[in-house]
Design a protein around this motif. Structure first.
Motif, PDB file in Angstrom:
ATOM      1  N   GLN A 438       4.812   9.303  -7.554  1.00 11.88           N
ATOM      2  CA  GLN A 438       5.602   8.078  -7.617  1.00 11.88           C
ATOM      3  C   GLN A 438       5.928   7.562  -6.221  1.00 11.88           C
ATOM      4  O   GLN A 438       5.857   6.352  -5.944  1.00 11.88           O
ATOM      5  N   TRP A 439       6.280   8.487  -5.329  1.00 10.42           N
ATOM      6  CA  TRP A 439       6.540   8.079  -3.950  1.00 10.42           C
ATOM      7  C   TRP A 439       5.274   7.540  -3.278  1.00 10.42           C
ATOM      8  O   TRP A 439       5.329   6.561  -2.516  1.00 10.42           O
ATOM      9  N   GLU A 440       4.146   8.159  -3.552  1.00 10.71           N
ATOM     10  CA  GLU A 440       2.888   7.708  -2.951  1.00 10.71           C
ATOM     11  C   GLU A 440       2.501   6.330  -3.458  1.00 10.71           C
ATOM     12  O   GLU A 440       2.075   5.460  -2.683  1.00 10.71           O
ATOM     13  N   GLU A 441       2.659   6.106  -4.754  1.00 12.14           N
ATOM     14  CA  GLU A 441       2.381   4.771  -5.305  1.00 12.14           C
ATOM     15  C   GLU A 441       3.299   3.732  -4.675  1.00 12.14           C
ATOM     16  O   GLU A 441       2.886   2.611  -4.368  1.00 12.14           O
ATOM     17  N   HIS A 442       4.549   4.121  -4.480  1.00 15.79           N
ATOM     18  CA  HIS A 442       5.497   3.196  -3.865  1.00 15.79           C
ATOM     19  C   HIS A 442       5.072   2.883  -2.427  1.00 15.79           C
ATOM     20  O   HIS A 442       5.148   1.726  -1.986  1.00 15.79           O
ATOM     21  N   ARG A 443       4.647   3.915  -1.716  1.00 18.08           N
ATOM     22  CA  ARG A 443       4.196   3.694  -0.327  1.00 18.08           C
ATOM     23  C   ARG A 443       2.993   2.771  -0.281  1.00 18.08           C
ATOM     24  O   ARG A 443       2.924   1.849   0.545  1.00 18.08           O
ATOM     25  N   LEU A 444       2.018   3.017  -1.164  1.00 19.80           N
ATOM     26  CA  LEU A 444       0.820   2.159  -1.193  1.00 19.80           C
ATOM     27  C   LEU A 444       1.173   0.724  -1.552  1.00 19.80           C
ATOM     28  O   LEU A 444       0.614  -0.225  -0.992  1.00 19.80           O
ATOM     29  N   LEU A 445       2.124   0.581  -2.475  1.00 16.75           N
ATOM     30  CA  LEU A 445       2.549  -0.771  -2.855  1.00 16.75           C
ATOM     31  C   LEU A 445       3.209  -1.476  -1.676  1.00 16.75           C
ATOM     32  O   LEU A 445       2.981  -2.667  -1.436  1.00 16.75           O
ATOM     33  N   LYS A 446       4.044  -0.723  -0.914  1.00 17.55           N
ATOM     34  CA  LYS A 446       4.674  -1.317   0.267  1.00 17.55           C
ATOM     35  C   LYS A 446       3.622  -1.728   1.296  1.00 17.55           C
ATOM     36  O   LYS A 446       3.731  -2.812   1.899  1.00 17.55           O
ATOM     37  N   ASP A 447       2.600  -0.880   1.486  1.00 20.94           N
ATOM     38  CA  ASP A 447       1.530  -1.218   2.417  1.00 20.94           C
ATOM     39  C   ASP A 447       0.791  -2.470   1.965  1.00 20.94           C
ATOM     40  O   ASP A 447       0.465  -3.350   2.774  1.00 20.94           O
ATOM     41  N   LYS A 448       0.546  -2.544   0.653  1.00 23.52           N
ATOM     42  CA  LYS A 448      -0.174  -3.711   0.116  1.00 23.52           C
ATOM     43  C   LYS A 448       0.637  -4.983   0.320  1.00 23.52           C
ATOM     44  O   LYS A 448       0.089  -6.031   0.747  1.00 23.52           O
ATOM     45  N   GLU A 449       1.939  -4.909   0.022  1.00 28.02           N
ATOM     46  CA  GLU A 449       2.788  -6.084   0.196  1.00 28.02           C
ATOM     47  C   GLU A 449       2.841  -6.498   1.663  1.00 28.02           C
ATOM     48  O   GLU A 449       2.832  -7.690   1.997  1.00 28.02           O
ATOM     49  N   LYS A 450       2.913  -5.510   2.563  1.00 27.03           N
ATOM     50  CA  LYS A 450       2.948  -5.815   3.984  1.00 27.03           C
ATOM     51  C   LYS A 450       1.662  -6.491   4.437  1.00 27.03           C
ATOM     52  O   LYS A 450       1.684  -7.469   5.199  1.00 27.03           O
ATOM     53  N   ASN A 451       0.520  -5.971   3.959  1.00 29.41           N
ATOM     54  CA  ASN A 451      -0.772  -6.573   4.313  1.00 29.41           C
ATOM     55  C   ASN A 451      -0.874  -7.993   3.792  1.00 29.41           C
ATOM     56  O   ASN A 451      -1.385  -8.886   4.475  1.00 29.41           O
ATOM     57  N   GLU A 452      -0.379  -8.197   2.568  1.00 29.71           N
ATOM     58  CA  GLU A 452      -0.426  -9.554   1.996  1.00 29.71           C
ATOM     59  C   GLU A 452       0.420 -10.518   2.810  1.00 29.71           C
ATOM     60  O   GLU A 452       0.035 -11.664   3.046  1.00 29.71           O
ATOM     61  N   ARG A 453       1.617 -10.051   3.257  1.00 31.91           N
ATOM     62  CA  ARG A 453       2.466 -10.921   4.068  1.00 31.91           C
ATOM     63  C   ARG A 453       1.807 -11.247   5.395  1.00 31.91           C
ATOM     64  O   ARG A 453       1.841 -12.397   5.855  1.00 31.91           O
ATOM     65  N   MET A 454       1.176 -10.290   6.019  1.00 30.08           N
ATOM     66  CA  MET A 454       0.522 -10.523   7.301  1.00 30.08           C
ATOM     67  C   MET A 454      -0.691 -11.432   7.140  1.00 30.08           C
ATOM     68  O   MET A 454      -0.961 -12.285   7.989  1.00 30.08           O
ATOM     69  N   THR A 455      -1.424 -11.262   6.033  1.00 28.06           N
ATOM     70  CA  THR A 455      -2.576 -12.126   5.775  1.00 28.06           C
ATOM     71  C   THR A 455      -2.131 -13.570   5.595  1.00 28.06           C
ATOM     72  O   THR A 455      -2.712 -14.506   6.150  1.00 28.06           O
ATOM     73  N   LYS A 456      -1.067 -13.736   4.847  1.00 31.24           N
ATOM     74  CA  LYS A 456      -0.539 -15.076   4.598  1.00 31.24           C
ATOM     75  C   LYS A 456      -0.060 -15.715   5.895  1.00 31.24           C
ATOM     76  O   LYS A 456      -0.280 -16.909   6.166  1.00 31.24           O
TER      77      LYS A 456
END
Length: 537
Positions: A438-456
């Motif tokens: 669960q913690w790992e999924e949360h970390r990956l989700l945070k990374d994904k959201e961060k990448n999406e924000r930087m891409t935008k």
């Protein structure tokens, strides 16, 4: 003074004798008695006086001898009594007359005889009580040699011994009465008929049938313990039958009977209840066999509910799926389903504390994720009602609680696995692996959201309208433009995204503390944070 009186009395006696003799002489003179006759008469008088005095002297001598004999006898008797009664020898005063000595000896002997008789009498009473108590308690009597006079110390010890036995008897009588009453009550509650002689004697109204011995107390305690175990067995059997009957009523959608036969009468025994409920279950099982398909489907629904409650994964459900999907409804199939249902019920009952701890962790985990989502929302700073402060406090509370819950859960699970000898699985995983995932999924989700924000952000900066150059500004020379374009082409080579770059790394289990430590690390200047960098340089 007494000597003077006795001397005066003796002088008076001699005077009276002289006067009497003188009077006799006068009488004889007046009569004219001759000398020879006077001598004869005087000899007669002398003979009478001598005889009287001699008789008196003999009596007094006898008295003196008797007193001396009594003194010797009393002294011996006194010595013997002192020895028997173990008292100090009597010491007399000096310069005592024979009469005083005899009197003192006699009084002291009488006193010691009285004490001896009192001791012997008390000894007799105490020994009688001691013997009765020892027979009742199977104890050893207090030993005093027969034929001897007890000392004061022995009598005191015997009194204490008898008193102690009396208290012990009272205590044992109380214990016996309590044990027998409890045994009688248990037998009445169970409807149990006495089978052994011990059971029959234990409920006998005769209180003297039992000797109050430790062995008998142990025997009654053992019997009481056995009866309690039997009662527990009967209660368990009755409760299982009631539970079975209730389960069958629910499965078959039958209303519970309201007749007297199904009511627990106030005076009914456990045996009666078991017979009544066994008959009820037998009737319901017959009805169940007539409605087999419906019953099996209901059992399957109950199993599904328990699987979900216990968070069983596909691998844990797989062994029973072959029976779960079997449409050939038989009594054997129902028995298999009942066995699985009982197994899951037993597991859920044993694992409920851990499952409740896990559920508590999941609720706080959901709160933590919600707080993380709100923290990423830029509009949250427009709040003016003070909820932001409350949200911050609640978030800190959850962040503090999560590691504590994880540690407690880990300890409970380790104890479970040690006692059971098997892993505690949740959705096919061990609990701590589940939490780490669960913690790992949360970390990956945070990374994904961060990448999406930087891409935008990159896309916005690329398509932004150029600003006008200020009046009088100079243009960049072609050489500089050319040089810059070369540098840009060199640095704009495609780079590997973060997910692709880390895809070959092994997944490491993570906890809240590990997650927060990762966030606190400084970024590497050469790290590639997302795939948009390929278009930035």
């Amino acid at each position: 003074m007494s000597c003077r009186r006795s001397e005066a009395l003796a002088f008076s006696l001699v005077t009276e004798i002289n006067h009497a003799m003188a009077r006799l002489v006068d009488i004889w003179d007046s009569i004219g008695i001759m000398e020879e006759q006077r001598v004869e008469r005087m000899q007669t008088v002398k003979k009478h006086i001598d005889g009287l005095l001699h008789s008196m002297i003999m009596e007094e001598e006898t008295l003196r001898h008797r007193i001396r004999t009594d003194i010797i006898s009393s002294q011996k008797q006194l010595d013997t009594l002192c020895l028997e009664l173990t008292v100090e020898p009597y010491k007399f005063e000096e310069d005592l007359t024979v009469l005083q000595l005899e009197k003192n000896l006699r009084c002291h002997v009488d006193s010691l005889l009285k004490e001896k008789n009192e001791r012997l009498s008390e000894l007799s009473d105490l020994k009688k009580q001691d013997e009765e108590l020892c027979v009742t308690l199977c104890a050893t009597p207090y030993y005093i040699p027969s034929g001897s006079v007890p000392s004061r110390t022995q009598l005191q010890e015997l009194r204490e011994h008898v008193e102690k036995l009396g208290k012990e008897k009272e205590s044992r009588v109380k214990v016996f009465s309590g044990l027998r009453e409890d045994i009688r009550t248990l037998m009445d509650e169970m409807g149990h008929e006495p089978e052994s002689s011990l059971e029959r004697e234990s409920i006998c109204p005769d209180t003297d049938i039992f000797l109050l011995t430790h062995d008998n107390i142990k025997a009654l305690k053992l019997l009481l313990s056995q009866l309690k175990m039997k009662k527990e067995t009967l209660v368990s059997a009755r409760d299982k039958l009631k539970e079975r009957a209730t389960s069958l009523w629910n499965r078959l959608s039958c209303p519970e009977p309201e007749g007297e036969v199904f009511r627990e009468a106030a005076m009914s025994t456990l045996s009666d209840d078991i017979r009544r409920w066994r008959g009820c279950v037998e009737n319901l099982e017959k009805l169940q066999m007539a409605r087999l398909e419906e019953v099996v489907d209901k059992v399957r629904q109950e199993i599904l509910i328990l699987w979900d409650k216990c968070m069983c994964g596909p691998e844990q459900r797989e062994p029973f799926n072959v029976h779960f999907c079997d449409n050939h409804y038989t009594e054997e199939l129902l028995s298999l389903h009942d066995t699985e249902l009982l197994r899951m019920m037993a597991f859920y009952e044993a694992a409920q504390p851990i499952l409740e701890d896990l559920e508590k962790w999941k609720r706080n985990w959901a709160l933590f994720q919600e707080f993380e989502r709100k923290a990423a929302d830029p509009n949250r700073f427009s709040n003016r009602g003070g909820s932001l402060l409350k949200e911050s406090k609640d978030r800190a509370k959850v962040q503090k609680l999560l590691p504590k819950l994880e540690e407690e859960l880990k300890g409970h699970v380790e104890e479970w696995e040690k006692n059971k000898g098997s892993f505690f699985l949740v959705q096919g995983q061990r609990i701590m692996d589940f939490i780490s995932s669960q913690w790992e999924e949360h970390r990956l989700l945070k990374d994904k959201e961060k990448n999406e924000r930087m891409t935008k952000k990159t896309e916005i900066s690329q398509f932004k309208t150029p600003t006008k150059r200020p009046l009088g500004a100079t243009y960049t020379t072609p050489n500089k433009i050319k040089k810059r374009s070369k540098t840009t082409e060199a640095s704009s080579a495609p780079r590997v995204p973060l997910q692709d770059f880390n895809s070959d790394k092994k997944l490491v289990p993570m906890s809240y503390s590990a997650f927060t430590s990762e966030l606190s690390k400084k970024a590497n200047s050469d790290a590639v944070f997302n795939s948009t960098v390929r278009d930035m340089l």
